[in-house]
Enzyme design. Structure first.
Site, PDB file in Angstrom:
ATOM      1  N   PRO A  14       0.834  -1.208   0.000  1.00 12.16           N
ATOM      2  CA  PRO A  14       0.000   0.000   0.000  1.00 12.16           C
ATOM      3  C   PRO A  14       0.866   1.256   0.000  1.00 12.16           C
ATOM      4  O   PRO A  14       1.819   1.351   0.756  1.00 12.16           O
ATOM      5  CB  PRO A  14      -0.782  -0.100   1.311  1.00 12.16           C
ATOM      6  CG  PRO A  14      -0.658  -1.500   1.751  1.00 12.16           C
ATOM      7  CD  PRO A  14       0.626  -2.017   1.187  1.00 12.16           C
ATOM      8  N   GLU A  15       0.546   2.181  -0.869  1.00 13.62           N
ATOM      9  CA  GLU A  15       1.268   3.451  -0.914  1.00 13.62           C
ATOM     10  C   GLU A  15       0.388   4.525  -0.264  1.00 13.62           C
ATOM     11  O   GLU A  15      -0.749   4.263   0.102  1.00 13.62           O
ATOM     12  CB  GLU A  15       1.561   3.809  -2.374  1.00 13.62           C
ATOM     13  CG  GLU A  15       2.412   2.753  -3.063  1.00 13.62           C
ATOM     14  CD  GLU A  15       3.763   3.310  -3.489  1.00 13.62           C
ATOM     15  OE1 GLU A  15       4.136   4.388  -2.992  1.00 13.62           O
ATOM     16  OE2 GLU A  15       4.416   2.671  -4.312  1.00 13.62           O
TER      17      GLU A  15
END
Ligand SMILES: [Zn+2]
Length: 281
Positions: free
Chosen positions: A2-3
């Site tokens: 996840p960014e």
């Protein structure tokens, strides 16, 4: 992984479904998911009876501000790392194979932390302590790209001190918090800067363009991600969607969407960098 945009999407989702509900109890299925306190019982006892007032984000850390009878009651910190997911589910819902922590919030609902690779972490911070004192990773974080303080001056000042490729610097969380590989490549393309350019060689005009581009790519991704979920906070479902419309990320050998030149890939500090040799100099 996840960014920042996925984490921001999760934060917004959590604020829609979990607020003002008391944490009635919990179940920790994998002890080492709880980074602090060292005792799992202490973690659960600390949270019990607290309500979530608001979810905040610092870089890729999620921080739930807790209250008890309107008084501050500390913080719940979460980092999803590689594969962590926070799911909002009925307590009756069958357990996922990689369920690590369950927090029961009443009305037969729960916040469930599922994490295949087990790098994800949770913290409980008592009211008398600052989150940075317990969640030590917060101490090293640079400014959030959406912070008002993330100005051209800040970026210029930070970059002037660094003699390394701009791409490597953008991935340094101490400089800007939350920029990952995808968004670094995309922001550099949009600002016309080659990933290998040394920070100290950047002109003020380039730094201005870069700051705007960073905010733009993150914002675009949040807008795309924010539309795809309701109560199911599936970060993995959102993660990677950006690849489909990327300018350069993961598009090596494909034609540049602007000039048609083949997108190139090279390794910088162990990470793949994608760029257009024509549009980025
Ligand atoms: Zn091009």
């Amino acid at each position: 992984m996840p960014e920042l945009p996925e984490v921001e999407t999760v934060r917004r989702g959590l604020n829609q479904v979990t607020l003002a509900q008391e944490i009635q109890g919990g179940d920790v299925l994998l002890d080492r998911t709880i980074a602090r306190p060292l005792s799992v019982d202490e973690f659960l006892a600390g949270l019990k009876g607290s309500a979530i007032a608001q979810w905040h984000r610092r870089g890729k850390y999620l921080l739930a501000e807790l209250t008890k009878q309107t008084q501050p009651a500390g913080w719940l910190g979460v980092h999803l790392r590689m594969t962590g997911q926070l799911l909002w589910l009925d307590t009756q819902a069958p357990l996922q194979k990689h369920t690590r922590v369950r927090l029961f919030l009443g009305d037969a609902k729960e916040l469930r932390f599922v994490d295949q690779r087990t790098f994800g972490q949770m913290w409980w911070v008592p009211a008398e302590m600052q989150p940075e004192a317990v969640i030590t990773g917060l101490q090293k974080l640079g400014l959030d790209p959406f912070s008002d303080d993330f100005s051209v001056n800040y970026l210029a000042q930070q970059l002037r001190q660094r003699r390394r490729p701009i791409k490597t610097a953008l991935l340094d969380q101490a400089l800007v918090a939350g920029i990952g590989n995808i968004y670094a490549d995309e922001a550099l393309f949009l600002s016309g800067i080659r990933s290998t350019t040394l920070c100290s060689d950047l002109k003020l005009e380039q730094i201005k363009r870069l700051r705007t581009a960073i905010i733009q790519v993150l914002q675009a991704s949040i807008e795309a991600g924010g539309t795809t979920f309701s109560n199911f906070l599936n970060v993995q479902g959102v993660n990677g969607n950006y690849g489909g419309v990327a300018w350069v990320y993961n598009r090596a050998t494909q034609p540049c969407r602007v000039c048609g030149t083949s997108i190139q890939r090279l390794k910088l500090a162990g990470r793949s960098s994608h760029f257009c040799p024509q549009c980025q100099s």
